[in-house]
Design a protein around this motif. Structure first.
Motif, PDB file in Angstrom:
ATOM      1  N   GLU A  98      54.446  38.297  31.946  1.00 24.35           N
ATOM      2  CA  GLU A  98      53.317  38.387  30.984  1.00 24.35           C
ATOM      3  C   GLU A  98      53.960  38.005  29.579  1.00 24.35           C
ATOM      4  OE1 GLU A  98      50.872  42.355  32.472  1.00 24.35           O
ATOM      5  OE2 GLU A  98      52.876  42.488  32.242  1.00 24.35           O
ATOM      6  N   PHE A 101      54.025  34.268  29.173  1.00 24.36           N
ATOM      7  CA  PHE A 101      52.689  33.369  28.877  1.00 24.36           C
ATOM      8  C   PHE A 101      51.826  34.372  28.078  1.00 24.36           C
ATOM      9  CE2 PHE A 101      54.146  31.748  32.958  1.00 24.36           C
ATOM     10  CZ  PHE A 101      53.875  30.453  32.601  1.00 24.36           C
ATOM     11  N   GLU A 105      47.980  32.942  28.583  1.00 23.19           N
ATOM     12  CA  GLU A 105      47.736  33.431  29.880  1.00 23.19           C
ATOM     13  C   GLU A 105      47.045  32.101  31.021  1.00 23.19           C
ATOM     14  OE1 GLU A 105      48.134  36.768  27.934  1.00 23.19           O
ATOM     15  OE2 GLU A 105      46.832  35.142  27.689  1.00 23.19           O
ATOM     16  N   LYS A 107      44.611  30.669  33.690  1.00 20.76           N
ATOM     17  CA  LYS A 107      43.396  31.119  34.234  1.00 20.76           C
ATOM     18  C   LYS A 107      42.790  30.550  35.341  1.00 20.76           C
ATOM     19  CE  LYS A 107      42.767  33.834  29.931  1.00 20.76           C
ATOM     20  NZ  LYS A 107      42.030  33.806  28.549  1.00 20.76           N
ATOM     21  N   VAL A 114      42.658  35.857  35.006  1.00 24.33           N
ATOM     22  CA  VAL A 114      43.885  35.544  34.801  1.00 24.33           C
ATOM     23  C   VAL A 114      44.643  35.090  36.537  1.00 24.33           C
ATOM     24  CG1 VAL A 114      46.318  36.398  34.565  1.00 24.33           C
ATOM     25  CG2 VAL A 114      44.631  36.867  33.056  1.00 24.33           C
ATOM     26  N   TRP A 116      47.086  35.140  38.411  1.00 26.50           N
ATOM     27  CA  TRP A 116      48.575  35.928  38.303  1.00 26.50           C
ATOM     28  C   TRP A 116      49.433  35.087  39.288  1.00 26.50           C
ATOM     29  CZ3 TRP A 116      49.699  39.191  34.649  1.00 26.50           C
ATOM     30  CH2 TRP A 116      48.590  39.975  34.035  1.00 26.50           C
ATOM     31  N   MET A 119      50.810  32.113  37.655  1.00 25.20           N
ATOM     32  CA  MET A 119      51.671  32.442  36.584  1.00 25.20           C
ATOM     33  C   MET A 119      53.054  32.829  37.184  1.00 25.20           C
ATOM     34  SD  MET A 119      49.762  34.074  33.320  1.00 25.20           S
ATOM     35  CE  MET A 119      50.529  35.633  33.499  1.00 25.20           C
TER      36      MET A 119
END
Length: 498
Positions: A98, A101, A105, A107, A114, A116, A119
């Motif tokens: 977190e 980014f 974020e 997406k 988001v 995840w 990421m």
């Protein structure tokens, strides 16, 4: 080599005071360029202009041959400029991923949801690029300072940074973390990242940099190839004169015992620590990070409770809090000057006055005349460079902030002065001034307990040296018998005395 960055004729004034005057700096692809100068020389201001925090009054900035306007931090970021600040910007209760980014974020398309999974994959990629074996889901607050710094560098890489500014990057790192950082810097050079490296540690500068630029009083003094210059030449460029002796230790007459601690213990932090300290003496405390040195200082000053006995002038003192310590004639200059030593939003005047209000007040009202005389005297004695006593202390250079921290405690006329990392993040000229001040204080009979991570400082300024390891005293040496080797032996757990 091609210039990745060119800054020419950069000038900046604040309230009519010119802090940068036609400064220049260039950076080549895959180069580590050290930026040096005393605190207040203009290094931070120049970097804030490069990163879009400040707008320059005049000058030109070119990135890869094209003139650019750094109108905001976002504009600088988009042009590939990233800064790893001395005070790290991680949000402790967010995960590594977190933090990496934050504000960018990843997406699912335009849904705003988001991604995840993506990421996490991207975070792993950038972390592994730096050889970091950290889970992207680890909370940032659980990382060491060195790990947080590496995550900041990973964040810069994720932004495709081509110009990376490292501001005092090793100030709070262990030796092992410093070695790891230097390996990362070498790998970044191979990836054609250009780095501007700011540090007061001369050894590091000669180890890691390709070129060195020196600023003094907001002006450009010169640029040197690292392999073609010397420490003496750089010091002369920075301070405008030769400094014959960095550690100006003077001989003093050691007097009666001022402080004695017996069996100081604190679960998991200190174990049966005993020593004495005499008037006119500087007792250096050495040890690796986590050895318990700062915990010892805080225990003596009443910040943290402990068992054992503390004597001042041969009387047992019951120190439950810092107020008790101050009343007993003990003062502590903390290692964290910004977090614990100063109120950054208050002025130089207010910070100097804070611990001395009882002597500056009558019937609960501060005497403005007394305070003015007291503050003017403190600023003059300590050579604090401030435009005005009402200038915010947070806007001063690191060296001048440190002088204010020391100054506010000196006015309490302590019998025992504890200095925890007194010259951390301070330039060579200000260091010399702090050492001279220490000499002056011991001549006046003050007893000084000096904690330092710089072995050269401990060896250069101490009359005696105690070494700590895992909360215990593992060595004690006289000035004559102390060497780097026997101090390091004791610092790693071997018992030594000499």
């Amino acid at each position: 080599m091609a210039d990745l960055l060119k800054m020419e004729g950069i000038s900046k004034s604040f309230s009519g005071v010119r802090v940068l005057d036609k400064v220049q700096l260039s950076l080549q692809v895959g180069e580590v360029h050290a930026l040096m100068g005393e605190n207040g020389a203009g290094k931070s201001t120049l970097m804030k202009i490069l990163s879009g925090i400040y707008t320059m009054d005049e000058g030109i900035i070119q990135i890869q041959g094209t003139e650019q306007v750094m109108s905001s931090p976002k504009a600088a970021q988009d042009l590939g400029v990233a800064i790893i600040h001395q005070e790290l910007n991680m949000i402790p209760y967010l995960s590594v991923m977190e933090n990496l980014f934050l504000g960018r974020e990843l997406k699912y398309g335009r849904t705003g949801i988001v991604n995840w999974s993506k990421m996490r994959t991207e975070a792993r990629k950038y972390l592994s690029q730096l050889g970091l074996e950290i889970s992207p889901d680890t909370l940032a607050g659980e990382l060491s300072v060195g790990q947080q710094q590496m995550v900041e560098i990973a964040k810069a890489l994720s932004m495709q940074a081509k110009i990376l500014v490292l501001d005092e990057p090793t100030a709070a790192l262990t030796k092992r973390e410093i070695e790891k950082l230097f390996k990362v810097i070498e790998s970044l050079k191979a990836q054609n990242v250009g780095m501007i490296y700011i540090s007061h540690r001369m050894g590091e500068i000669f180890q890691i940099s390709d070129r060195i630029t020196v600023l003094r009083d907001g002006r450009y003094i010169g640029t040197r190839e690292t392999r073609e210059t010397s420490m003496d030449e750089l010091v002369k460029m920075m301070v405008g004169r030769e400094i014959k002796e960095l550690f100006p230790k003077t001989k003093t007459t050691v007097g009666e015992e001022r402080l004695r601690v017996e069996g100081l213990s604190q679960p998991g932090k200190l174990e049966n620590v005993s020593f004495s300290l005499r008037s006119g003496e500087i007792l250096g405390i050495a040890g690796l990070m986590g050895a318990g040195r700062t915990e010892l200082a805080k225990a003596i000053f009443g910040v943290e409770s402990c068992s054992g006995k503390i004597y001042v002038n041969d009387h047992v003192i019951n120190i439950k809090n810092p107020r008790d310590a101050i009343r007993s004639g003990i003062a502590l200059v903390t290692e964290d000057r910004k977090g614990e030593g100063l109120v950054l939003e208050l002025s130089v005047r207010e910070n100097l006055s804070l611990p001395n209000l009882p002597t500056l007040s009558r019937s609960g009202f501060i005497s403005q005349r007394k305070e003015q005389e007291f503050v003017d005297d403190g600023i003059e004695k300590l050579h604090v460079k401030a435009h005005h006593p009402n200038q915010k202390v947070g806007s001063l250079s690191g060296g001048n902030q440190q002088k204010v921290v020391i100054g506010k405690w000196l006015a309490t006329h302590p019998k025992v002065l504890i200095l925890d990392e007194p010259t951390r993040g301070v330039d060579i000229g200000a260091k010399r001034e702090i050492y001279s001040l220490m000499n002056q204080l011991v001549q006046e009979g003050v007893a000084i307990l000096m904690i330092s991570s710089e072995l050269s400082e401990v060896l250069g300024m101490s009359d005696r040296i105690l070494v700590m390891h895992e909360g215990r005293v593992t060595g004690e040496f006289s000035r004559e018998n102390a060497t780097q080797e026997n101090i390091m032996h004791a610092a790693t757990g071997g018992k030594s005395h000499g």
